[in-house]
Design a protein around this motif. Structure first.
Motif, PDB file in Angstrom:
ATOM      1  N   THR A 164       0.808  -1.331  -0.027  1.00 20.16           N
ATOM      2  CA  THR A 164       0.167   0.117  -0.046  1.00 20.16           C
ATOM      3  C   THR A 164       0.797   1.294  -0.062  1.00 20.16           C
ATOM      4  OG1 THR A 164      -0.149  -0.196   2.418  1.00 20.16           O
ATOM      5  CG2 THR A 164      -2.075  -1.037   1.183  1.00 20.16           C
ATOM      6  N   ALA A 165       2.233   1.094   0.221  1.00 16.10           N
ATOM      7  CA  ALA A 165       3.129   2.162   0.092  1.00 16.10           C
ATOM      8  C   ALA A 165       3.656   2.334  -1.014  1.00 16.10           C
ATOM      9  CB  ALA A 165       4.012   2.309   1.460  1.00 16.10           C
ATOM     10  N   LEU A 166       3.014   2.722  -1.817  1.00 15.97           N
ATOM     11  CA  LEU A 166       3.545   2.782  -3.344  1.00 15.97           C
ATOM     12  C   LEU A 166       4.339   4.377  -3.556  1.00 15.97           C
ATOM     13  CD1 LEU A 166       0.327   1.480  -5.505  1.00 15.97           C
ATOM     14  CD2 LEU A 166       2.437   0.340  -4.665  1.00 15.97           C
ATOM     15  N   ARG A 178       5.558   7.426  -5.492  1.00 20.92           N
ATOM     16  CA  ARG A 178       4.627   8.208  -6.207  1.00 20.92           C
ATOM     17  C   ARG A 178       5.428   8.554  -7.635  1.00 20.92           C
ATOM     18  NH1 ARG A 178       0.420  10.517  -4.174  1.00 20.92           N
ATOM     19  NH2 ARG A 178       0.133  10.843  -1.766  1.00 20.92           N
ATOM     20  N   LEU A 194      -4.783   1.435  -6.399  1.00 23.98           N
ATOM     21  CA  LEU A 194      -3.730   2.009  -5.744  1.00 23.98           C
ATOM     22  C   LEU A 194      -2.613   2.177  -6.480  1.00 23.98           C
ATOM     23  CD1 LEU A 194      -3.353  -0.210  -2.284  1.00 23.98           C
ATOM     24  CD2 LEU A 194      -4.014   2.182  -2.639  1.00 23.98           C
ATOM     25  N   TRP A 228      -3.532   5.136  -8.564  1.00 18.92           N
ATOM     26  CA  TRP A 228      -3.849   6.619  -7.691  1.00 18.92           C
ATOM     27  C   TRP A 228      -2.180   7.013  -7.455  1.00 18.92           C
ATOM     28  CZ3 TRP A 228      -3.549   6.190  -1.926  1.00 18.92           C
ATOM     29  CH2 TRP A 228      -3.476   7.460  -1.307  1.00 18.92           C
ATOM     30  N   ARG A 229      -1.390   6.130  -7.200  1.00 19.95           N
ATOM     31  CA  ARG A 229      -0.105   6.710  -6.653  1.00 19.95           C
ATOM     32  C   ARG A 229       0.949   6.906  -7.715  1.00 19.95           C
ATOM     33  NH1 ARG A 229       1.162   6.079  -1.214  1.00 19.95           N
ATOM     34  NH2 ARG A 229       2.666   7.430  -1.777  1.00 19.95           N
ATOM     35  N   GLN A 230       0.758   6.204  -8.954  1.00 22.10           N
ATOM     36  CA  GLN A 230       1.699   6.202  -9.921  1.00 22.10           C
ATOM     37  C   GLN A 230       1.016   6.847 -11.276  1.00 22.10           C
ATOM     38  OE1 GLN A 230       3.872   2.617 -10.523  1.00 22.10           O
ATOM     39  NE2 GLN A 230       3.877   2.219  -8.176  1.00 22.10           N
TER      40      GLN A 230
END
Length: 326
Positions: A12-14, A16, A85, A88-90
């Protein structure tokens, strides 16, 4: 399997701006810097502990849930969450893949999750979770045989380990030695180990998506859809009674989605791209110990002498293979 990413700590800690990526077949680990070592061991710790407990969670889930429907719900949900996820992050571009890459990820996902985990979920309706975990421990031995089949050399000590492991597997599966456990259930678990080993072996030999998080998402979604198709063929949706599903089965399914799939499966797939395969395979002799202890403590599963003896032989064999292959 048990069972499958690519991030040092948690999925979950991808990051950015960038993600761990495999631009081609990964056969060796990255340079062994302190940071890489911490990342590898962090991911291994997740796989060790979390996957050791998933056998118990599967056993509890299938007490009142149809097996393939529960597996489909687990992997499709986890895959969609992970894909979200990543986007969203990448950014959505991180999910872009070529048709060939998608096909490769789909094939591996079906082998790992439908053929591998699906057989285990089906078998655990009758097979104790600890016993299933001990049988699954032979996966590294199948990997050695696959490598031999593709012309890779191995040491004599490794071959001794494989033979020793097969002996332990025989003790675990001899009819009548494990009480009323049906041989059919044990054979399903063995089929699952073969499928899981094949999927793991192909991961570093097929053109997979460059973004390893996206690869995990596609594998879980496609593997989950495969489980859903089998569930439909078996008539599980028509026979589903939501009112009959217990609270503890729902909680077990939730744990499998969050921890068994999003966390541990993702860590495992990341390890396949970033660590030597023999090191990744060490989970196979830690998971069974955790699973047997949890099954004994929580579900009062018996610790018969064939389970203790056969399990000890299998674990010793896997230790020997991993040590010599390192």
């Amino acid at each position: 399997m048990t069972a499958t990413s690519r991030q040092p700590n948690r999925p979950t800690a991808l990051p950015r701006d960038s993600a761990p990526a495999a631009t081609g077949p990964a056969t060796t680990a990255p340079a062994t810097t302190g940071r890489t070592s911490a990342a590898v061991w962090g991911a291994l710790s997740i796989v060790y502990v979390v996957w050791g407990s998933t056998y118990l969670a599967i056993r509890i889930a299938v007490e009142t849930m149809p097996p393939f429907l529960s597996a489909a719900a687990r992997f499709i949900t986890a895959g969609l969450i992970l894909a979200g996820l990543v986007a969203w992050r990448q950014g959505p571009s991180a999910l872009k893949v070529t048709p060939r890459q998608l096909a490769s990820a789909g094939l591996v996902g079906l082998m790992l999750l439908l053929g591998g985990n699906g057989m285990v979920v089906l078998a655990e309706q009758d097979v104790p979770s600890g016993l299933a975990a001990l049988v699954i421990a032979v996966v590294p031995l199948w990997l050695v045989l696959l490598r031999l089949g593709f012309g890779q050399r191995t040491s004599g000590a490794t071959l001794v380990g494989v033979l020793l492991g097969l002996l332990g597997l025989g003790v675990l599966t001899v009819p009548g030695l494990n009480g009323d456990v049906e041989l059919v259930g044990l054979l399903l678990v063995i089929i699952g180990t073969l499928s899981w080993a094949g999927g793991s072996f192909l991961t570093s030999r097929l053109p997979m998506p460059k973004n390893v998080f996206a690869t995990s998402a596609y594998e879980m979604i496609i593997g989950g859809l495969g489980c859903l198709a089998v569930a439909a063929i078996k008539g599980e949706p028509q026979a589903l009674d939501l009112a009959a599903i217990s609270t503890r089965s729902w909680l077990a399914l939730a744990a499998l989605i969050v921890f068994g799939s999003l966390v541990a499966f993702t860590a495992y797939a990341w390890l396949l791209h970033n660590a030597p395969l023999p090191l990744v395979a060490t989970y196979a002799y830690v998971n069974p110990v955790v699973a047997v202890l949890l099954g004994w403590l929580i579900l009062a599963e018996p610790l018969s002498w064939p389970i203790v003896l056969g399990g000890a032989i299998v674990v010793a064999a896997v230790c020997l293979v991993v040590r010599t292959e390192k």
